[in-house]
Design a protein around this motif. Sequence first.
Motif, PDB file in Angstrom:
ATOM      1  N   PHE A  12       0.803  -1.230   0.000  1.00  0.00           N
ATOM      2  CA  PHE A  12       0.000   0.000   0.000  1.00  0.00           C
ATOM      3  C   PHE A  12       0.838   1.283   0.000  1.00  0.00           C
ATOM      4  O   PHE A  12       0.399   2.275  -0.588  1.00  0.00           O
ATOM      5  CB  PHE A  12      -0.989  -0.021   1.184  1.00  0.00           C
ATOM      6  CG  PHE A  12      -0.328  -0.139   2.534  1.00  0.00           C
ATOM      7  CD1 PHE A  12       0.020   0.989   3.248  1.00  0.00           C
ATOM      8  CD2 PHE A  12      -0.058  -1.391   3.090  1.00  0.00           C
ATOM      9  CE1 PHE A  12       0.632   0.877   4.492  1.00  0.00           C
ATOM     10  CE2 PHE A  12       0.556  -1.516   4.321  1.00  0.00           C
ATOM     11  CZ  PHE A  12       0.911  -0.378   5.032  1.00  0.00           C
ATOM     12  N   ALA A  17       1.139   3.396  -3.247  1.00  0.00           N
ATOM     13  CA  ALA A  17       0.022   4.188  -3.801  1.00  0.00           C
ATOM     14  C   ALA A  17       0.241   5.685  -3.601  1.00  0.00           C
ATOM     15  O   ALA A  17      -0.241   6.499  -4.391  1.00  0.00           O
ATOM     16  CB  ALA A  17      -1.295   3.754  -3.159  1.00  0.00           C
ATOM     17  N   ASP A  18       0.989   6.056  -2.565  1.00  0.00           N
ATOM     18  CA  ASP A  18       1.196   7.490  -2.264  1.00  0.00           C
ATOM     19  C   ASP A  18       1.996   8.208  -3.347  1.00  0.00           C
ATOM     20  O   ASP A  18       1.977   9.431  -3.424  1.00  0.00           O
ATOM     21  CB  ASP A  18       1.950   7.653  -0.929  1.00  0.00           C
ATOM     22  CG  ASP A  18       1.127   7.139   0.228  1.00  0.00           C
ATOM     23  OD1 ASP A  18      -0.110   7.022   0.055  1.00  0.00           O
ATOM     24  OD2 ASP A  18       1.707   6.818   1.284  1.00  0.00           O
ATOM     25  N   LYS A  58      -5.356   1.502  -7.614  1.00  0.00           N
ATOM     26  CA  LYS A  58      -5.236   2.088  -6.273  1.00  0.00           C
ATOM     27  C   LYS A  58      -5.932   1.219  -5.204  1.00  0.00           C
ATOM     28  O   LYS A  58      -5.325   0.907  -4.173  1.00  0.00           O
ATOM     29  CB  LYS A  58      -5.749   3.532  -6.268  1.00  0.00           C
ATOM     30  CG  LYS A  58      -5.501   4.231  -4.937  1.00  0.00           C
ATOM     31  CD  LYS A  58      -5.716   5.717  -5.023  1.00  0.00           C
ATOM     32  CE  LYS A  58      -5.991   6.401  -3.696  1.00  0.00           C
ATOM     33  NZ  LYS A  58      -5.350   5.868  -2.521  1.00  0.00           N
ATOM     34  N   PRO A  59      -7.196   0.771  -5.454  1.00  0.00           N
ATOM     35  CA  PRO A  59      -7.820  -0.109  -4.451  1.00  0.00           C
ATOM     36  C   PRO A  59      -7.023  -1.396  -4.221  1.00  0.00           C
ATOM     37  O   PRO A  59      -6.945  -1.890  -3.088  1.00  0.00           O
ATOM     38  CB  PRO A  59      -9.199  -0.428  -5.052  1.00  0.00           C
ATOM     39  CG  PRO A  59      -9.459   0.649  -6.045  1.00  0.00           C
ATOM     40  CD  PRO A  59      -8.139   1.155  -6.536  1.00  0.00           C
ATOM     41  N   ASP A  61      -4.207  -0.345  -1.950  1.00  0.00           N
ATOM     42  CA  ASP A  61      -4.715   0.086  -0.637  1.00  0.00           C
ATOM     43  C   ASP A  61      -5.178  -1.089   0.218  1.00  0.00           C
ATOM     44  O   ASP A  61      -4.975  -1.095   1.431  1.00  0.00           O
ATOM     45  CB  ASP A  61      -5.889   1.066  -0.814  1.00  0.00           C
ATOM     46  CG  ASP A  61      -5.424   2.448  -1.262  1.00  0.00           C
ATOM     47  OD1 ASP A  61      -4.213   2.738  -1.157  1.00  0.00           O
ATOM     48  OD2 ASP A  61      -6.279   3.230  -1.737  1.00  0.00           O
ATOM     49  N   LYS A  65      -3.205  -3.028   3.133  1.00  0.00           N
ATOM     50  CA  LYS A  65      -2.989  -2.566   4.512  1.00  0.00           C
ATOM     51  C   LYS A  65      -3.668  -3.521   5.499  1.00  0.00           C
ATOM     52  O   LYS A  65      -3.297  -3.593   6.673  1.00  0.00           O
ATOM     53  CB  LYS A  65      -3.558  -1.157   4.661  1.00  0.00           C
ATOM     54  CG  LYS A  65      -3.057  -0.437   5.884  1.00  0.00           C
ATOM     55  CD  LYS A  65      -3.309   1.053   5.785  1.00  0.00           C
ATOM     56  CE  LYS A  65      -2.598   1.740   6.925  1.00  0.00           C
ATOM     57  NZ  LYS A  65      -2.718   3.188   6.847  1.00  0.00           N
TER      58      LYS A  65
END
Length: 310
Positions: A119, A122-123, A134-135, A138, A141
């Motif tokens: 995750f 993604a930043d 992105k999902p 994410d 996590k």
Amino acid sequence: MAKSVIITCAVTGGIHTPTMSEHLPITPSEIATASIEAAEAGASVIHLHARDPETGKPDPRPETFMQFLPVIKQSTNAVVNISTGGGLGMTMDERLLAATTASPEMASLNMGSLNFGIFPMADKYDTWKHDWEKPFLDMTKDFIFPNTFATIEYALKELGEGHGTRFEFECYDLGHLYNLAYFVDKGMIKPPFFIQMVFGILGGVGADLDNLMHMHTIANKLFGEENYEWSVLAAGRHQMPFATQSAMLGGNLRVGLEDSLYIGPKQLAKSNADQVRKIRSIVENLGLSVATPDEARERLALKGGDMVKF
Ligand code: KMH
Ligand code: ZN
């Protein structure tokens, strides 16, 4: 005399997403080309995942694998290694299906469950090529990559005993060596087996040289150095330094865009072959030689390229 170094190249994986690099192979034809170029550059083993040609999402379908496996086989002598790690979130049946269909010489086998945290990547991006990316990052996590004793045993029986496929045993932490030892002691894994030590995945052991030395020491104690071959991969910027350390310590190594998209600081690799050429030059400058696919077959006791179903 020092043994030659087996270079594995993992050409696309299931971790990076299309937004992160335009050079990440996605379609069957891109995966085939990347694999052939990597083999020509000196990789004797090609570790493979498939991706949906439209979206680039990790794809477990044997039909997708079958679009590139025969092309690679016809164009190179490299050992084909099919991932059973698949893509994060796939079921164990999905993860095994391509390998049980294609019956390859090698397949990966992940030797323990772990938090698999991708995750933070993604930043780094504001816009995405595809909605799923992105999902997908994410959700890691709150995700455990499951590799239980039952699923490992199932893979050893189905793929190992059933197809004569031998494994790249992926160990992301010290405990995974002990899980491997459990199956060795039960007689379900026989020498000469191949351990891939994985460093720098968030959730696994960090990319610190002391960790590499310690895992190697413990592997020698558990298995006896004559009974196994070992190899090292490290994620991201640790890829080349750790691969180099492994060669210097008498081990083998893995590179490829699955593990790092880069060839140098802030510089994306334009191809898998570029990474293979770079590490090959380092290996040869150390006075070591690179193993041919047939040398790898002999040292890893593989069944041979004519015994696969593709
Ligand atoms: N894609 C990750 C879930 C493997 O190939 O065996 C880990 C992985 C490992 O790719
Ligand atoms: Zn993989």
